[in-house]
Scaffold this motif. Structure first.
Motif, mmCIF file in Angstrom:
data_model
loop_
_atom_site.group_PDB
_atom_site.id
_atom_site.type_symbol
_atom_site.label_atom_id
_atom_site.label_comp_id
_atom_site.label_asym_id
_atom_site.label_seq_id
_atom_site.Cartn_x
_atom_site.Cartn_y
_atom_site.Cartn_z
ATOM 1 N N ASP A 1 -1.580 1.141 -7.389
ATOM 2 C CA ASP A 1 -0.324 0.591 -7.906
ATOM 3 C C ASP A 1 0.051 -0.707 -7.204
ATOM 4 O O ASP A 1 0.618 -1.607 -7.810
ATOM 5 N N GLY A 2 -0.232 -0.728 -5.909
ATOM 6 C CA GLY A 2 0.246 -1.846 -5.090
ATOM 7 C C GLY A 2 -0.609 -3.094 -5.209
ATOM 8 O O GLY A 2 -0.166 -4.179 -4.828
ATOM 9 N N THR B 1 14.677 -7.669 4.258
ATOM 10 C CA THR B 1 15.322 -7.527 2.955
ATOM 11 C C THR B 1 14.429 -8.100 1.861
ATOM 12 O O THR B 1 14.285 -7.499 0.785
ATOM 13 N N ALA B 2 13.828 -9.250 2.132
ATOM 14 C CA ALA B 2 12.983 -9.886 1.117
ATOM 15 C C ALA B 2 11.834 -8.962 0.725
ATOM 16 O O ALA B 2 11.520 -8.812 -0.464
ATOM 17 N N PHE B 3 11.215 -8.297 1.729
ATOM 18 C CA PHE B 3 10.110 -7.385 1.407
ATOM 19 C C PHE B 3 10.617 -6.154 0.680
ATOM 20 O O PHE B 3 9.981 -5.661 -0.250
ATOM 21 N N ASP B 4 11.786 -5.644 1.104
ATOM 22 C CA ASP B 4 12.334 -4.449 0.465
ATOM 23 C C ASP B 4 12.593 -4.684 -1.020
ATOM 24 O O ASP B 4 12.465 -3.787 -1.839
ATOM 25 N N ARG B 5 12.995 -5.902 -1.345
ATOM 26 C CA ARG B 5 13.309 -6.202 -2.749
ATOM 27 C C ARG B 5 12.115 -6.779 -3.484
ATOM 28 O O ARG B 5 12.260 -7.274 -4.596
ATOM 29 N N TYR B 6 10.958 -6.789 -2.832
ATOM 30 C CA TYR B 6 9.751 -7.390 -3.403
ATOM 31 C C TYR B 6 9.975 -8.843 -3.792
ATOM 32 O O TYR B 6 9.414 -9.322 -4.771
ATOM 33 N N LYS C 1 -1.654 -9.239 -5.000
ATOM 34 C CA LYS C 1 -2.021 -10.481 -5.684
ATOM 35 C C LYS C 1 -0.799 -11.379 -5.797
ATOM 36 O O LYS C 1 -0.846 -12.582 -5.502
ATOM 37 N N GLU C 2 0.313 -10.748 -6.191
ATOM 38 C CA GLU C 2 1.551 -11.506 -6.354
ATOM 39 C C GLU C 2 1.952 -12.165 -5.040
ATOM 40 O O GLU C 2 2.359 -13.328 -5.006
ATOM 41 N N PHE C 3 1.790 -11.396 -3.927
ATOM 42 C CA PHE C 3 2.168 -11.927 -2.610
ATOM 43 C C PHE C 3 1.321 -13.144 -2.255
ATOM 44 O O PHE C 3 1.829 -14.172 -1.820
ATOM 45 N N ILE C 4 -0.006 -13.006 -2.462
ATOM 46 C CA ILE C 4 -0.884 -14.127 -2.116
ATOM 47 C C ILE C 4 -0.556 -15.341 -2.983
ATOM 48 O O ILE C 4 -0.474 -16.471 -2.509
ATOM 49 N N LEU D 1 0.807 -1.221 0.000
ATOM 50 C CA LEU D 1 0.000 0.000 0.000
ATOM 51 C C LEU D 1 0.839 1.270 0.000
ATOM 52 O O LEU D 1 0.295 2.362 -0.111
ATOM 53 N N GLY D 2 2.147 1.129 0.186
ATOM 54 C CA GLY D 2 2.968 2.326 0.294
ATOM 55 C C GLY D 2 3.026 2.769 1.733
ATOM 56 O O GLY D 2 2.177 2.406 2.538
ATOM 57 N N PRO D 3 4.054 3.563 2.082
ATOM 58 C CA PRO D 3 4.188 4.003 3.465
ATOM 59 C C PRO D 3 3.017 4.884 3.882
ATOM 60 O O PRO D 3 2.404 5.531 3.031
ATOM 61 N N GLY D 4 2.710 4.907 5.173
ATOM 62 C CA GLY D 4 1.644 5.778 5.647
ATOM 63 C C GLY D 4 0.754 5.100 6.662
ATOM 64 O O GLY D 4 0.933 3.925 6.992
#
Lengths: 274, 267
Positions: B49-50, B231-236, B55-58, A143-146
């Motif tokens: 956007d997210g 790190t895994a989340f930061d890099r998607y 969807k990709e995560f699930i 969702l983006g930061p916030g």
């Protein structure tokens, strides 16, 4: 109770017989060995020089952090309000989803024991096993930061908590009122509202207030991963080594936590006395 | 002359009995929700956007990637488990005397107040904040995490232990006293047997909590799986994150089943 026969034919009382004592002692020994192993691993990963140096560092940080920068409090009101909102709205959303889910999960109210109940169980386990800060990592990525990410993270963590405690309460209800209401020809929904709900109402309020208190605690640090609230200020103050601001923020968090715990304790005491 | 019969419909008793409080809730809650939602700044474009990412995560749970970061995952989980176990042991060792001291029926008032003070301090400070301070003082790594969790264990364990001790049946403990037992014998034979099942249950429960907590301490640099997950989340890299989350869930479930099995055994 075990008795030990001494050589001179007298008996002596013992707490455990030989087998139990052996089992207890081997249990303690296994625990001890495991602990020593764990300690070795931690010790290898530690730079002991830093540890021995710690008192000096701690004193250094403390002198930098004192006194707190009081005037900074004016920039903290808004993040504190956000923190409060993340916890409260997050708890509210979790109630909206968690309570119906509890009814879908409990053995005696679920519409389908083989499909819906297991599905809900999987969700409850996943929701509960994962800390809200980890949920926040996910929601920030999506969702983006916030603040929104924080609200969603808190509710994702709390839904499973509500659903679990309330479905357990539903499974333990007294069946007599349920059958009495059923005998009047009530629909399943009416049975839930008039027979099941009144029995779990008090537990529900207690659980909700307790979770709100926990969520206040959690929402104070969600900002560290970008999910809004006072944690954002904490993280930026830490990054710029602004220790007087850090000490003020920690003080503010401490007061918020004590305040929310006092409120929750009062409400719960009130429910218990009814 | 007609008798007017007032037909009264039965209503459910309201949840909040006091009328003014009920009115306050009915007005206050919507007002609060409106206010708080109004102050919430949401970047809807970013949210939209997210959504594909959600969807990709699930979907990534259907194909978790255990292999490509396996070394990091293995080390992280290993460190988390080690930290959780060591800190539970040390935390409990420190908690027992504090718990004894915080039980009103055992301890003299000054001891009681000091012990309750320690408990309150440990409970009020949040794990993550303690971890930040520990990392600043002791440096990065599992030692900081270990100290954090041990400190957090004290507040939890000593408090619940003290409450259990305050609840013990007087007749048993007084019977031991009447035999002329010393203080330590009294605690060992009069109090300990009554408290022990709860003690085991609480230890297992705390071990479980410490493992869950150890999974997030890595985010602030205090060792464990959290750093890898971050790190895994930061890099998607959602498939790696999914793998880690699945491992955490499996371990938590395992701990829960073991602890309920052990509790049944002890009782």
């Amino acid at each position: 109770m075990a008795v030990k026969f001494l050589t001179d034919d007298t008996k002596k009382w013992q707490r455990h017989d030989l087998k139990t004592s052996l089992m207890i002692w081997s249990g303690w020994l296994a625990g001890l060995v495991l602990f020593v192993l764990c300690w070795q691993i931690i010790s290898e990963a530690t730079t002991w020089f830093f540890v021995f140096d710690a008192p000096r560092i701690a004193e250094d940080i403390f002198t930098r952090a004192m006194p707190p920068r009081w005037e900074y409090i004016n920039e903290l009101w808004e993040p504190l309000w956000d923190t409060f909102n993340i916890a409260t709205i997050g708890t509210g959303i979790a109630i909206l989803f968690g309570v119906p889910m509890a009814f879908l999960t409990a053995n005696n109210t679920t519409p389908s024991r083989y499909i819906i109940r297991p599905l809900c169980m999987v969700f409850i386990v996943a929701s509960r096993s994962i800390n809200s800060l980890i949920w926040a990592l996910l929601t920030v990525a999506i969702l983006g930061p916030g603040v929104l990410a924080g609200v969603v993270a808190i509710s994702l963590r709390s839904i499973g908590f509500f659903a679990k405690l309330i479905y357990e309460a539903i499974e333990e209800i007294d069946t007599t009122p349920v059958e009495a209401i059923k005998a009047t020809g009530a629909s399943p929904l009416q049975v839930m509202v008039y027979a099941v709900w009144p029995q779990v109402k008090a537990i529900f309020v207690g659980v909700a207030v307790f979770r709100w208190d926990v969520n206040i605690r959690h929402s104070t640090v969600l900002g560290l991963v970008g999910a809004g609230g006072i944690g954002l200020q904490l993280s930026s103050s830490l990054n710029t080594l602004a220790w007087p601001q850090v000490s003020l923020i920690i003080l503010a968090i401490l007061l918020t936590v004590i305040f929310s715990e006092a409120i929750s304790a009062r409400i719960r005491a009130h429910i218990m006395n009814k | 002359m007609t008798d007017t019969v007032q037909l009264k419909r039965w209503r459910r008793p309201p949840m909040i009995k006091r009328t003014w409080l009920r009115a306050l809730v009915w007005v206050g809650v919507p007002l609060y929700v409106a206010l708080s939602l109004g102050s919430m700044e949401v970047n809807w474009a970013r949210v939209i956007d997210g959504l594909p990412r959600a969807k990709e995560f699930i979907l990534s749970f259907s194909s978790p990637d255990f292999t490509s970061r396996w070394n990091d995952i293995y080390e992280g989980i290993y460190e988390s488990l080690v930290m959780a176990f060591a800190s539970t042991v040390v935390g409990i060792l420190i908690s027992v005397p504090i718990g004894l001291g915080a039980a009103r029926n055992l301890a003299p008032t000054p001891v009681y107040l000091v012990c309750r003070g320690i408990i309150a301090l440990s409970r009020a400070l949040q794990e993550i904040i303690v971890a930040i301070l520990m990392v600043a003082i002791f440096g990065f790594g599992p030692f900081a995490g270990f100290l954090t969790l041990a400190f957090a264990t004290i507040g939890f364990f000593a408090k619940l232990l003290a409450e259990r001790i305050e609840d013990v049946s007087k007749s048993q403990s007084e019977a031991i006293r009447a035999t002329g037992a010393s203080w330590s014998q009294w605690v060992l034979y009069g109090i300990h047997p009554q408290v022990f099942p709860r003690f085991i249950g609480l230890s297992m429960y705390r071990l479980d909590i410490n493992f869950r907590e150890s999974a997030v301490l890595g985010i602030v640099g205090a060792g464990g799986i959290g750093a890898t997950l971050n790190t895994a989340f930061d890099r998607y890299e959602f498939d790696t994150a999914a793998a880690i989350i699945l491992i955490i869930i499996a371990l938590v479930l395992m701990a829960e089943y073991t602890s309920s099995w052990l509790r049944v055994k002890v009782q």
